[in-house]
Scaffold this active site. Structure first.
Site, PDB file in Angstrom:
ATOM      1  N   ASP A   1     -22.871  14.307 -24.106  1.00 47.10           N
ATOM      2  CA  ASP A   1     -21.426  14.066 -24.000  1.00 47.10           C
ATOM      3  C   ASP A   1     -21.078  12.754 -23.303  1.00 47.10           C
ATOM      4  OD1 ASP A   1     -22.253  14.841 -21.510  1.00 47.10           O
ATOM      5  OD2 ASP A   1     -20.470  16.026 -21.071  1.00 47.10           O
TER       6      ASP A   1
ATOM      7  N   HIS B   1       3.750   7.351   5.509  1.00 51.16           N
ATOM      8  CA  HIS B   1       2.557   8.053   5.988  1.00 51.16           C
ATOM      9  C   HIS B   1       1.763   7.305   7.060  1.00 51.16           C
ATOM     10  CE1 HIS B   1       0.124   5.776   2.929  1.00 51.16           C
ATOM     11  NE2 HIS B   1      -0.827   5.931   3.834  1.00 51.16           N
TER      12      HIS B   1
ATOM     13  N   HIS C   1       0.845  -1.202   0.000  1.00 46.56           N
ATOM     14  CA  HIS C   1       0.000   0.000   0.000  1.00 46.56           C
ATOM     15  C   HIS C   1       0.880   1.252   0.000  1.00 46.56           C
ATOM     16  CE1 HIS C   1      -2.773   3.101   1.295  1.00 46.56           C
ATOM     17  NE2 HIS C   1      -2.166   3.218   2.461  1.00 46.56           N
TER      18      HIS C   1
ATOM     19  N   GLU D   1       0.916   6.240  12.821  1.00 47.56           N
ATOM     20  CA  GLU D   1      -0.412   5.749  13.201  1.00 47.56           C
ATOM     21  C   GLU D   1      -0.420   4.256  13.512  1.00 47.56           C
ATOM     22  OE1 GLU D   1      -3.441   7.560  10.788  1.00 47.56           O
ATOM     23  OE2 GLU D   1      -4.707   5.794  11.002  1.00 47.56           O
ATOM     24  N   ASP D   2       0.318   3.486  12.744  1.00 49.86           N
ATOM     25  CA  ASP D   2       0.169   2.026  12.821  1.00 49.86           C
ATOM     26  C   ASP D   2       1.364   1.267  13.392  1.00 49.86           C
ATOM     27  OD1 ASP D   2      -2.310   2.329  11.676  1.00 49.86           O
ATOM     28  OD2 ASP D   2      -1.617   1.953   9.635  1.00 49.86           O
TER      29      ASP D   2
ATOM     30  N   ASP E   1      -3.104   8.350  -1.014  1.00 52.40           N
ATOM     31  CA  ASP E   1      -3.424   7.290  -0.052  1.00 52.40           C
ATOM     32  C   ASP E   1      -4.870   6.850  -0.257  1.00 52.40           C
ATOM     33  OD1 ASP E   1      -3.460   5.725   2.377  1.00 52.40           O
ATOM     34  OD2 ASP E   1      -4.347   7.455   3.411  1.00 52.40           O
TER      35      ASP E   1
HETATM   36 MN    MN Z   1      -2.549   4.624   4.217  1.00 49.96          MN
END
Ligand code: MN
Length: 503
Positions: free
Chosen positions: A260, A72, A48, A76-77, A138
C-alpha cells in the site's frame, strides 16, 4: 477588521457579529502583548498565533477556541497573568490558555518542569478536550518551523511529537493531523532512515499522476458503460514517510511485501456503490489473490471502514485500491472533527518539498453546526454525538473516545524526562520492556517517583520510573501474569520457551 481575522473567521460556519468581535479582540490583544517578539525563523510571533488559530478554525473549532488559540502563549511569554486574562476574556478562555501554558520556571526546572507541565496539560485536556486541540495545532505549526529551532531543542521536540502528540491525534481519529506530525518529526529523529525512505517514496510520487490518470480513464469508461449514474471521486495517496518506515520494519525490510505504498482511493456516496465499484475494478484489472479486505462489513478495531483490494495495474506494477463512502473517508481522516462544518481547504504553505500535504481530498458535507464553545468535554462530546444522528454507530465511537484515550492509557516518564505511553495498569516490567528489551530481561528493581516498589506495582499517569538491572536476573514465568502489554508478554514468552522445549 484585520485581514488575519477576516481570513480566520471566513472558516467559521455561520459566524455572528459577536464571534468575529471576539476573534478580533483576541488577535489585537495578542499582537499588542507579543509586540516585537520574534520566532527563531525571524517571523513575528503573532504569525505563529494566527497560524495556530487558522488550523483550529480549519478543523472546525468555534470562536472561543480560536480566541484561546490566538492567546495561547500570552501568559507564558508576556507579562499578562492568568488573572488578567480572566478579567479581559473570562474564565473559559483563561482556562483553555492555562491548560497549554507551561509551569513557571521558578517552581520547577529542566526535565522536571517539562514533565510536570505535560502532566498538567493532560489533566486540563481530560477536563476539556479543546485544550488538547489547541496544543495539537500549536505543535503542528511549531513542527512546520522546527528547522529554525536551535539544534538541542529540535530533537527533543521532534521526539516528543512522535511519542506523544502524533499518537494522541491518531487516537482522536484525526489521522490527517497525526500523519503530518509524524512526517514532520521523522527526519529530525531518524535522519538516515528518513533519507532512505524519502528516496523510495519520491519515485512513487513521480509516477503517481500517471498511474492515477490511467486508472481513472479505465474506471470511468467502464462505469459509464455499466453504471452511468454512479458518482465517484478518484484520488491517490502515497504512504507517509514515517508510517512507511514503520511498516517496512514490520515486514523486515522487504519492500515487495508492502502493497500500500501507493493507493488509489475511490470515494462514492453509499455502501452499495462501494461493492458495485469493487466488481467493476476486478472486471478491469486482475486482483491479487487473498488481498481483498472488506473492512466495511467488518471494520477494523478502531472503526476504520473501507474495501481494500490489490490489483495488477498492467504495467507490472501493483496498486492498492481503497473503496469507501465519503463519510467513511472523512471519519478516517478527521475522526471526531469529521462532522463539523468545513468551508475551505487549509492553505498552509508547504514548508519543504518533503512535506506531503494531503489536504481535504473531497469537500466536506456542509452543515450549519459547529462545536459548541460553551461547554466542557463531556457536554461537548454529547453535542457531537447529537450532530451525528445520521450515522448512529458514531455515537459509540464518541462515547468511547474519552474512555479509550484518557482512561485506558497512561504517560509515564524516564528519569531523563522522556515520555513512555503505556496501557493503564502497566507495571515497571512493561515500562522496562518498552524502553529496551535488555532492560526488561534484566530488571531487578524499580523505583517509582524515587521510591522502591514491587515489580507488579500499577503505574500511574505522570510517574517517573527508574529501572535497576542485574546481569544475573532473567525473565520469570510469573511475569506473564503481571505484564499488561502484549509486546512485553511476547518477549518474555520467547525467552521462556526454549526451556519449555527442553523439559
Ligand atoms: Mn505556541
Amino acid at each position: 477588521m484585520s485581514d488575519e481575522v477576516k481570513d480566520i473567521t471566513s472558516l467559521l460556519a455561520s459566524p455572528t457579529k459577536e464571534d468575529v468581535a471576539l476573534v478580533e479582540k483576541a488577535f489585537q490583544y495578542a499582537r499588542e502583548h507579543h509586540e516585537g517578539q520574534k520566532r527563531y525563523g525571524g517571523t513575528d510571533h503573532i504569525d505563529h498565533l494566527t497560524a495556530t488559530a487558522r488550523i483550529l478554525a480549519d478543523l472546525g473549532m468555534g470562536p472561543t477556541t480560536i480566541a484561546a488559540g490566538l492567546l495561547h502563549d500570552v501568559v507564558e511569554d508576556t507579562p499578562v497573568t492568568e488573572e488578567k486574562l480572566k478579567e479581559d476574556f473570562g474564565e473559559e478562555i483563561a482556562f483553555l490558555v492555562d491548560g497549554v501554558t507551561k509551569l513557571g520556571q521558578v517552581a520547577y526546572s529542566g526535565a522536571r518542569r517539562h514533565r510536570e507541565s505535560l502532566r498538567k496539560f493532560f489533566i486540563a485536556s481530560s477536563k476539556d478536550i479543546r485544550v488538547l486541540m489547541i496544543k495539537l495545532c500549536d505543535r503542528l505549526h511549531n513542527m512546520l518551523e522546527l528547522k529554525h529551532c536551535p539544534e538541542e531543542q529540535r530533537l527533543r521536540v521532534a521526539k516528543e511529537t512522535l511519542d506523544i502528540y502524533a499518537p494522541v491525534a491518531y487516537r482522536l481519529g484525526i489521522r490527517h493531523l497525526s500523519r503530518q506530525l509524524e512526517d514532520l518529526a521523522f527526519p529530525f529523529v531518524y535522519p538516515k532512515e528518513y533519507e532512505q525512505i524519502a528516496g523510495i517514496l519520491k519515485s512513487y510520487q513521480k509516477r503517481g499522476d500517471k498511474y492515477l490518470n490511467n486508472f481513472k480513464r479505465s474506471l470511468h469508461k467502464q462505469l459509464a458503460k455499466q453504471y452511468p449514474k454512479l458518482q465517484v471521486f478518484v484520488d491517490y495517496r502515497v504512504k507517509g514517510t514515517y508510517s512507511f518506515w514503520k511498516k517496512l520494519e514490520r515486514k523486515k525490510g522487504d519492500i515487495d511485501k508492502v502493497y500500500d505504498i501507493f493507493a488509489v482511493r475511490v470515494i462514492t456516496e453509499n455502501v452499495e456503490d462501494c461493492y458495485l465499484i469493487l466488481g467493476v475494478v476486478h472486471n478491469i484489472w486482475q486482483p491479487l489473490p487473498q488481498r481483498v479486505k472488506d473492512y466495511i462489513s467488518s471494520p477494523k478495531p478502531d472503526g476504520y471502514q473501507s474495501i481494500h483490494t490489490t490489483i495488477f495495474a498492467g504495467d507490472g506494477s501493483i496498486i492498492e485500491v481503497q473503496i469507501k463512502t465519503r463519510d467513511m473517508h472523512n471519519k478516517a481522516e478527521y475522526g471526531i472533527m469529521s462532522h463539523v462544518s468545513h468551508k475551505k481547504k487549509l492553505q498552509l504553505n508547504r514548508p519543504s518539498p518533503n512535506f506531503i500535504w494531503l489536504g481535504n481530498l473531497i469537500p466536506f458535507r456542509r452543515s450549519k453546526q459547529r462545536i459548541d464553545d460553551h461547554s466542557n468535554t463531556p457536554h461537548w462530546i454529547k453535542e457531537l454525538v447529537e450532530y451525528q444522528e445520521s450515522i448512529p454507530e458514531d455515537a459509540d465511537f464518541l462515547k468511547d473516545l474519552k474512555k479509550d484515550f484518557f482512561e485506558e492509557r497512561i504517560f509515564v516518564f524516564t528519569p531523563k524526562g522522556d515520555a513512555v505511553d503505556l496501557p493503564i495498569d502497566s507495571t515497571p516490567i512493561d515500562f522496562a520492556f518498552n524502553v529496551h528489551t535488555d532492560l526488561g530481561i534484566h530488571i531487578s528493581e524499580a523505583k517509582v517517583n524515587g521510591k522502591l516498589v514491587a515489580l507488579d506495582t500499577k503505574l500511574q499517569n505522570g510517574d517517573i520510573v527508574e529501572i535497576k538491572t542485574s546481569e544475573k536476573q532473567t525473565a520469570k514465568r510469573k511475569w506473564l501474569d503481571i505484564v499488561k502489554t502484549t509486546s512485553a508478554r511476547r518477549r518474555i514468552q520467547a525467552l521462556l520457551s526454549p526451556k519449555k522445549v527442553r523439559r
